[in-house]
Design a protein around this motif. Structure first.
Motif, PDB file in Angstrom:
ATOM      1  N   HIS A 200       0.853  -1.194   0.000  1.00  0.00           N
ATOM      2  CA  HIS A 200       0.000   0.000   0.000  1.00  0.00           C
ATOM      3  C   HIS A 200       0.890   1.246   0.000  1.00  0.00           C
ATOM      4  O   HIS A 200       1.652   1.468   0.940  1.00  0.00           O
ATOM      5  CB  HIS A 200      -0.935  -0.023   1.209  1.00  0.00           C
ATOM      6  N   LEU A 201       0.768   2.003  -1.062  1.00  0.00           N
ATOM      7  CA  LEU A 201       1.661   3.152  -1.247  1.00  0.00           C
ATOM      8  C   LEU A 201       1.153   4.373  -0.491  1.00  0.00           C
ATOM      9  O   LEU A 201      -0.028   4.725  -0.608  1.00  0.00           O
ATOM     10  CB  LEU A 201       1.739   3.516  -2.737  1.00  0.00           C
ATOM     11  N   PRO A 202       2.025   5.023   0.260  1.00  0.00           N
ATOM     12  CA  PRO A 202       1.630   6.253   0.946  1.00  0.00           C
ATOM     13  C   PRO A 202       1.055   7.273  -0.046  1.00  0.00           C
ATOM     14  O   PRO A 202       1.393   7.252  -1.236  1.00  0.00           O
ATOM     15  CB  PRO A 202       2.929   6.753   1.561  1.00  0.00           C
ATOM     16  N   LEU A 203       0.245   8.146   0.490  1.00  0.00           N
ATOM     17  CA  LEU A 203      -0.413   9.141  -0.364  1.00  0.00           C
ATOM     18  C   LEU A 203       0.587   9.980  -1.146  1.00  0.00           C
ATOM     19  O   LEU A 203       1.718  10.164  -0.714  1.00  0.00           O
ATOM     20  CB  LEU A 203      -1.213  10.113   0.519  1.00  0.00           C
ATOM     21  N   VAL A 204       0.124  10.489  -2.264  1.00  0.00           N
ATOM     22  CA  VAL A 204       0.915  11.475  -3.008  1.00  0.00           C
ATOM     23  C   VAL A 204       0.294  12.832  -2.699  1.00  0.00           C
ATOM     24  O   VAL A 204      -0.898  13.046  -2.919  1.00  0.00           O
ATOM     25  CB  VAL A 204       0.838  11.229  -4.532  1.00  0.00           C
ATOM     26  N   GLN A 267       9.164   4.936   0.315  1.00  0.00           N
ATOM     27  CA  GLN A 267       9.154   5.576   1.636  1.00  0.00           C
ATOM     28  C   GLN A 267       7.787   5.462   2.308  1.00  0.00           C
ATOM     29  O   GLN A 267       6.754   5.398   1.642  1.00  0.00           O
ATOM     30  CB  GLN A 267       9.623   7.022   1.536  1.00  0.00           C
ATOM     31  N   LYS A 268       7.818   5.447   3.634  1.00  0.00           N
ATOM     32  CA  LYS A 268       6.579   5.217   4.399  1.00  0.00           C
ATOM     33  C   LYS A 268       5.769   6.502   4.584  1.00  0.00           C
ATOM     34  O   LYS A 268       4.569   6.458   4.792  1.00  0.00           O
ATOM     35  CB  LYS A 268       6.926   4.652   5.775  1.00  0.00           C
ATOM     36  N   SER A 269       6.443   7.630   4.534  1.00  0.00           N
ATOM     37  CA  SER A 269       5.720   8.887   4.736  1.00  0.00           C
ATOM     38  C   SER A 269       5.131   9.353   3.409  1.00  0.00           C
ATOM     39  O   SER A 269       5.560   8.902   2.346  1.00  0.00           O
ATOM     40  CB  SER A 269       6.687   9.927   5.286  1.00  0.00           C
ATOM     41  N   PRO A 270       4.159  10.266   3.465  1.00  0.00           N
ATOM     42  CA  PRO A 270       3.557  10.731   2.214  1.00  0.00           C
ATOM     43  C   PRO A 270       4.606  11.266   1.240  1.00  0.00           C
ATOM     44  O   PRO A 270       5.619  11.827   1.652  1.00  0.00           O
ATOM     45  CB  PRO A 270       2.628  11.858   2.668  1.00  0.00           C
TER      46      PRO A 270
END
Ligand code: GLU
Length: 442
Positions: A200-204, A267-270
């Motif tokens: 699940h990819l962090p938000l853009v 990366q885990k952060s947006p």
């Protein structure tokens, strides 16, 4: 590369033109499949009949093709409805789902037969390549709805069945789907489907750290294409939204991306979509273009009247230096930026005089002498190019004052106060036109 059983998919809903940041999911799915010699599936999730439109589907296909993300399998979810229905019937027969007669929410008193999944109320754990192990309790979900009626299965069921049928091993998708995953895993278990690996990819987000939208600078892929961005640049830029290989390298061809890509390095952060950075990438890729390719991209932005003008091709380097995207060429022409290359400028001779001579009553006369001498020096030059023009005039300009000599030269050649430097102008205009313009003013 050896073929493996890795199967990834991109599953967009054709309910609008996706902004470019949304193609990151496609890019990561594609890179992962290619890196592992697997299969990349494109599944158009068009079961929402009211919001799905053919034009949006076409736009997705066009965008993927332009970016060079070729898929191995194409599925349209709406074409699998019979299969979804068969699974639904089986779920009911097996006691995993049931028909529930419920009053419609609109207060009309109509009784609907919706299908609910019989929730076993358990903890669900799944592996996520980016988030690690995720565990959620499903009790609060209750007996969730999986179909509006026996012929209209809903999202969760359709996704699970289609992923199962395509043999999807890795589900790469946006973080907004994390909360859907436990429901989908319950359905997988009920139909005997394996649970894929999730990523699940962090938000853009936009530069302002707010939700990304087209208004915030992330245009559709085809809009970037039409503005004259290169597909290699957009692919490279979007691939690095929230991912990098941990080195300083920023420029990656598609093949290099395939080699370097790791889901575990997302990366885990947006992640931030910086549309400005795209300009940097685009300039880098424009630099790499051969002359032929440059003009293939550039020509449609040049007004027709100049297409066959010999002068046009001489502007190549100047244009390469000036533009971020090919459509900038239209604007440069529209504001008359290059008129003086194609037509003799009309010049008010007072403009020739350098600022320090403006108050000198003999300023214009002196200026004309400098200009005439510059012309004479250039007359003997046989091998005409930027460097040689510069080397011929520099000693004289240094002797008389650079502004005194080079300013009137710039004005005589361009009719403008701002232009490329006069050596570059002369180099492009050629000997004949340069001398004619100089002598025309003295
Ligand atoms: N169609 C869904 C979307 O566009 C994606 C579903 C999925 O990736 O599982 O958000």
């Amino acid at each position: 590369m050896e073929k493996t059983n890795v199967v990834t998919r991109f599953a967009p809903s054709p309910t609008g033109n996706l902004h470019s940041g949304a193609y990151r999911t496609a890019i990561f799915s594609y890179l992962y499949a290619r890196k592992h010699g697997g299969t990349f599936v494109l599944r158009i999730e068009d079961t929402d009949k009211e919001r799905s439109k053919k034009e949006y589907e076409d736009n997705i296909l066009e965008s993927l093709q332009w970016l060079g993300l070729e898929y191995d399998v194409f599925v349209r979810q709406s074409e699998n409805v019979a299969r979804h229905q068969a699974v639904l019937e089986q779920l009911i027969a097996d006691g995993h789902a049931y028909i529930s007669k419920e009053a419609a929410k609109d207060g009309s008193g109509i009784i609907k037969e919706i299908i609910r999944f019989k929730n076993p109320n358990v903890d669900i754990s799944f592996h996520d390549e980016i988030k690690g192990t995720v565990t959620m309790n499903t009790t609060d979900l209750g007996d969730f709805v999986i179909a509006k009626n026996i012929t209209e299965p809903l999202f969760h069921l359709a996704v699970v069945v289609d992923d199962f049928d395509a043999g999807v091993t890795h589900v790469v998708r946006g973080e907004d789907h994390v909360s859907n995953t436990p429901r989908q895993i319950l359905i997988q278990r009920a139909i005997g489907a394996p649970t894929p690996i999730y990523a699940h990819l962090p938000l853009v987000l936009g530069l302002d750290k707010q939700k990304l939208s087209k208004r915030k600078g992330a245009l559709a892929v085809t809009e970037y294409r039409d503005l004259g961005y290169l597909p290699e640049a957009l692919l490279n830029m979007v691939a690095m939204v929230g991912w990098n290989p941990g080195t300083e390298q920023e420029l990656f061809s598609k093949e290099e991306l395939i080699t370097a890509f790791e889901l575990s390095k997302v990366q885990k952060s947006p992640a931030i979509f910086n549309a400005e950075k795209l300009n940097w990438f685009n300039r880098e890729y424009i630099k790499k273009l051969s002359s032929e390719m440059f003009w293939q991209h550039a020509l449609s932005f040049v007004p027709n009247e100049y297409h066959n003008n010999d002068m046009l091709k001489k502007l190549e380097q100047l244009l390469r230096d000036r533009i971020e995207k090919f459509s900038d060429i239209s604007e440069l022409f529209a504001v008359g930026e290059f008129d003086y290359f194609f037509n003799n400028p009309t010049i008010d001779e007072k403009m020739l005089v350098w600022k320090t001579l403006k108050d000198d009553p003999e300023g214009l006369q002196k200026t004309k002498i400098y200009l005439k001498h510059a012309g004479e020096l250039l007359e003997s030059l046989t091998d005409w190019n930027y460097e040689n023009v510069k080397n011929t005039l520099t000693p004289y300009a240094e002797q008389e004052g650079k502004g005194n000599v080079l300013w009137p030269l710039r004005v005589a050649l361009s009719g403008k106060e701002k232009s490329p430097d006069p050596f570059e102008l002369a180099g492009i205009l050629g000997k004949e036109i340069t001398l004619a313009r100089i002598y025309g003013m003295v």
